[in-house]
Design an enzyme around this catalytic site. Sequence first.
Site, PDB file in Angstrom:
ATOM      1  N   GLY A   2      -0.168  -5.283  -9.918  1.00  0.00           N
ATOM      2  CA  GLY A   2       0.637  -4.372 -10.722  1.00  0.00           C
ATOM      3  C   GLY A   2       0.598  -2.933 -10.237  1.00  0.00           C
ATOM      4  O   GLY A   2       0.136  -2.645  -9.140  1.00  0.00           O
ATOM      5  N   HIS A  23       4.853  -0.536  -6.399  1.00  0.00           N
ATOM      6  CA  HIS A  23       5.518   0.496  -5.590  1.00  0.00           C
ATOM      7  C   HIS A  23       6.405  -0.197  -4.558  1.00  0.00           C
ATOM      8  O   HIS A  23       6.511  -1.428  -4.564  1.00  0.00           O
ATOM      9  CB  HIS A  23       4.466   1.396  -4.942  1.00  0.00           C
ATOM     10  CG  HIS A  23       3.393   0.642  -4.209  1.00  0.00           C
ATOM     11  ND1 HIS A  23       3.640  -0.103  -3.082  1.00  0.00           N
ATOM     12  CD2 HIS A  23       2.060   0.473  -4.474  1.00  0.00           C
ATOM     13  CE1 HIS A  23       2.525  -0.670  -2.656  1.00  0.00           C
ATOM     14  NE2 HIS A  23       1.537  -0.350  -3.496  1.00  0.00           N
ATOM     15  N   HIS A  32       5.111  -3.392  -2.743  1.00  0.00           N
ATOM     16  CA  HIS A  32       5.323  -4.622  -3.514  1.00  0.00           C
ATOM     17  C   HIS A  32       6.812  -4.963  -3.533  1.00  0.00           C
ATOM     18  O   HIS A  32       7.194  -6.132  -3.459  1.00  0.00           O
ATOM     19  CB  HIS A  32       4.868  -4.450  -4.970  1.00  0.00           C
ATOM     20  CG  HIS A  32       3.438  -4.048  -5.148  1.00  0.00           C
ATOM     21  ND1 HIS A  32       3.066  -2.786  -5.540  1.00  0.00           N
ATOM     22  CD2 HIS A  32       2.290  -4.748  -4.999  1.00  0.00           C
ATOM     23  CE1 HIS A  32       1.746  -2.731  -5.640  1.00  0.00           C
ATOM     24  NE2 HIS A  32       1.247  -3.899  -5.305  1.00  0.00           N
ATOM     25  N   GLY A  86       1.465  -8.916   1.835  1.00  0.00           N
ATOM     26  CA  GLY A  86       1.716  -7.774   2.712  1.00  0.00           C
ATOM     27  C   GLY A  86       0.722  -7.704   3.864  1.00  0.00           C
ATOM     28  O   GLY A  86      -0.467  -7.996   3.694  1.00  0.00           O
ATOM     29  N   LYS A 102      -0.265  -5.041   4.912  1.00  0.00           N
ATOM     30  CA  LYS A 102      -1.154  -3.944   4.533  1.00  0.00           C
ATOM     31  C   LYS A 102      -2.581  -4.471   4.322  1.00  0.00           C
ATOM     32  O   LYS A 102      -3.544  -3.846   4.724  1.00  0.00           O
ATOM     33  CB  LYS A 102      -0.615  -3.294   3.257  1.00  0.00           C
ATOM     34  CG  LYS A 102      -1.620  -2.580   2.404  1.00  0.00           C
ATOM     35  CD  LYS A 102      -1.572  -1.102   2.654  1.00  0.00           C
ATOM     36  CE  LYS A 102      -2.722  -0.367   2.005  1.00  0.00           C
ATOM     37  NZ  LYS A 102      -3.116  -0.839   0.703  1.00  0.00           N
ATOM     38  N   ASP A 103      -2.684  -5.634   3.663  1.00  0.00           N
ATOM     39  CA  ASP A 103      -3.982  -6.285   3.480  1.00  0.00           C
ATOM     40  C   ASP A 103      -4.065  -7.423   4.500  1.00  0.00           C
ATOM     41  O   ASP A 103      -3.977  -8.602   4.160  1.00  0.00           O
ATOM     42  CB  ASP A 103      -4.110  -6.811   2.051  1.00  0.00           C
ATOM     43  CG  ASP A 103      -3.999  -5.684   1.034  1.00  0.00           C
ATOM     44  OD1 ASP A 103      -5.022  -5.115   0.676  1.00  0.00           O
ATOM     45  OD2 ASP A 103      -2.866  -5.350   0.618  1.00  0.00           O
ATOM     46  N   LYS A 126       1.657   2.847   1.533  1.00  0.00           N
ATOM     47  CA  LYS A 126       1.768   2.872   0.073  1.00  0.00           C
ATOM     48  C   LYS A 126       0.673   2.009  -0.536  1.00  0.00           C
ATOM     49  O   LYS A 126       0.369   0.926  -0.030  1.00  0.00           O
ATOM     50  CB  LYS A 126       3.135   2.345  -0.353  1.00  0.00           C
ATOM     51  CG  LYS A 126       4.258   3.269   0.056  1.00  0.00           C
ATOM     52  CD  LYS A 126       5.470   3.124  -0.831  1.00  0.00           C
ATOM     53  CE  LYS A 126       6.551   4.056  -0.341  1.00  0.00           C
ATOM     54  NZ  LYS A 126       7.197   4.802  -1.417  1.00  0.00           N
ATOM     55  N   SER A 172      -1.368   1.327  -4.633  1.00  0.00           N
ATOM     56  CA  SER A 172      -1.564   1.725  -6.033  1.00  0.00           C
ATOM     57  C   SER A 172      -2.730   2.702  -6.126  1.00  0.00           C
ATOM     58  O   SER A 172      -2.776   3.557  -7.005  1.00  0.00           O
ATOM     59  CB  SER A 172      -1.846   0.500  -6.896  1.00  0.00           C
ATOM     60  OG  SER A 172      -0.882  -0.505  -6.667  1.00  0.00           O
ATOM     61  N   ARG A 173      -3.699   2.590  -5.217  1.00  0.00           N
ATOM     62  CA  ARG A 173      -4.885   3.451  -5.249  1.00  0.00           C
ATOM     63  C   ARG A 173      -4.589   4.875  -4.781  1.00  0.00           C
ATOM     64  O   ARG A 173      -5.416   5.770  -4.976  1.00  0.00           O
ATOM     65  CB  ARG A 173      -6.014   2.850  -4.407  1.00  0.00           C
ATOM     66  CG  ARG A 173      -6.616   1.596  -5.034  1.00  0.00           C
ATOM     67  CD  ARG A 173      -7.912   1.176  -4.362  1.00  0.00           C
ATOM     68  NE  ARG A 173      -8.634   0.173  -5.147  1.00  0.00           N
ATOM     69  CZ  ARG A 173      -8.566  -1.140  -4.954  1.00  0.00           C
ATOM     70  NH1 ARG A 173      -7.814  -1.632  -3.989  1.00  0.00           N
ATOM     71  NH2 ARG A 173      -9.251  -1.976  -5.713  1.00  0.00           N
TER      72      ARG A 173
HETATM   73  P1  AMP Z   1      -2.003  -5.443  -4.685  1.00  0.00           P
HETATM   74  O1  AMP Z   1      -1.206  -5.210  -5.929  1.00  0.00           O
HETATM   75  O2  AMP Z   1      -2.595  -4.221  -4.088  1.00  0.00           O
HETATM   76  O3  AMP Z   1      -2.996  -6.581  -4.834  1.00  0.00           O
HETATM   77  O4  AMP Z   1      -0.958  -5.948  -3.599  1.00  0.00           O
HETATM   78  C1  AMP Z   1      -0.134  -7.061  -3.844  1.00  0.00           C
HETATM   79  C2  AMP Z   1       0.570  -7.442  -2.573  1.00  0.00           C
HETATM   80  O5  AMP Z   1       1.380  -6.352  -2.127  1.00  0.00           O
HETATM   81  C3  AMP Z   1      -0.403  -7.765  -1.419  1.00  0.00           C
HETATM   82  O6  AMP Z   1       0.098  -8.872  -0.699  1.00  0.00           O
HETATM   83  C4  AMP Z   1      -0.353  -6.503  -0.596  1.00  0.00           C
HETATM   84  O7  AMP Z   1      -0.641  -6.728   0.763  1.00  0.00           O
HETATM   85  C5  AMP Z   1       1.074  -6.070  -0.781  1.00  0.00           C
HETATM   86  N1  AMP Z   1       1.198  -4.638  -0.502  1.00  0.00           N
HETATM   87  C6  AMP Z   1       0.519  -3.618  -1.097  1.00  0.00           C
HETATM   88  N2  AMP Z   1       0.834  -2.439  -0.540  1.00  0.00           N
HETATM   89  C7  AMP Z   1       1.722  -2.712   0.451  1.00  0.00           C
HETATM   90  C8  AMP Z   1       2.414  -1.915   1.396  1.00  0.00           C
HETATM   91  N3  AMP Z   1       2.262  -0.592   1.465  1.00  0.00           N
HETATM   92  N4  AMP Z   1       3.252  -2.536   2.270  1.00  0.00           N
HETATM   93  C9  AMP Z   1       3.413  -3.892   2.215  1.00  0.00           C
HETATM   94  N5  AMP Z   1       2.787  -4.685   1.342  1.00  0.00           N
HETATM   95  C10 AMP Z   1       1.955  -4.124   0.471  1.00  0.00           C
END
Ligand code: AMP
Length: 281
Positions: A33, A36, A39, A149, A151-152, A186, A188-189
Site C-alpha cells: 500500500g 505510487h 506500484h 518490481g 526495485k526489489d 520511488k 513508500s519509505r
Molecule cells: P511494496 O509495496 O514496497 O511491498 O512494493 C510492492 C511491489 O511494488 C513490489 O513488487 C515492488 O518491487 C514494487 N515497486 C515498489 N517500488 C517500485 C518502483 N519504484 N519501481 C517499480 N516497482 C516498484
Amino acid sequence: MSIQIAATVEEVRSKVKEWRKEGLSVGLVPTMGYLHEGHGSLIAKSVEQNDRTVVSVFVNPTQFGPNEDLEAYPRDLERDAAFCQSLGADLIFHPEPQEMYRPGFCTHVNMDILTETLCGASRPVHFGGVCTVCSKLFNIVGPDRAYFGQKDAQQLAIIRRMVEDMNMDLEIVGCPIVREEDGLAKSSRNTYLSEEERKAALVLSKSIFLGQKMVEEGETQAAAVKKAMTDLIKAEPLARIDYVEAVNGLTMQPIETISSPALIAIAVYIGKTRLIDNFIV
Ligand code: AMP
C-alpha cells in the site's frame, strides 16, 4: 461505481470464482500500500495483460524484524483505492493481519541460498515472511500472473525461484524500476525523509548510474565498480552504507567478475531510513 475492497479470503475467492466462470484471466499485484507510480506501473501492466486485476494491500507483519518500521509504515487505503480504480484494477484485497494469520498459524515458507545475501543478511526474517505471504496470496487469488518490481530485485529472484521450486501454477512478471525525475527510485519509505535527507538520498541513484556507466564502458571487475560506488556514497555525510554488492542475478551469490546475469545492488541508510536501489546486467 467505486472499486470493491475485499477484507476476507472468502470474498476474494468468490469474486475470482465468478470471473473464472466467465473464462476471464486474472492478474495479481501484491503491495504493502501507500501506492505510487512504481506500484502503478505493475498495476497498469496487469490490467494490460489480464481481464481482471487484483491488488493486494497488506502491510505484512511477518516480513518486518523486531526493530523495523512496521508500526510507522505509511497507510492510506482511501487514496490507494482511488489510484487502483484510476488504473483500471478490479478488486483490492485488504485483509487485517488476523485474517491472514489465524490463531494457531504455524506454517512457514522458507528458502535457503538466495535469501542469505544482500537484504537477507541484514534482515534475517524478511524473506521468510515474503515467501510465506506471497504463497498465501497466490493460493487465495489463484492468478494467472503476478507482478513484481525490479526495485526489489532480490525479492523478484526469490519469488521466481519459489514458483519454480514449488511448481506453483502462475507466471511471474518483472517490471522495471520507476524513478522520480531526479533519479531517486520511488518508494513508500521516501515519505520518511526530511527535506535535507531527500536531497542526500540522491547518492543512491547517482551511485547506481555511476556503476552502470562503468559496466557499460567495459569494466568487469566487481571490486572496481563497488569501490567507485562506495566512494561516491561515503562522500554524503547523511548516508550510511548497509551493503554495496555484486551478485549472480539468479543465485544472489557474490561474484568477482561481472557478466550477465548479474545484479549490482545497494542498501543505504539516509538518517534512519533504509533505502535500496540496483541495476541488472
Ligand atoms: P511494496 O509495496 O514496497 O511491498 O512494493 C510492492 C511491489 O511494488 C513490489 O513488487 C515492488 O518491487 C514494487 N515497486 C515498489 N517500488 C517500485 C518502483 N519504484 N519501481 C517499480 N516497482 C516498484
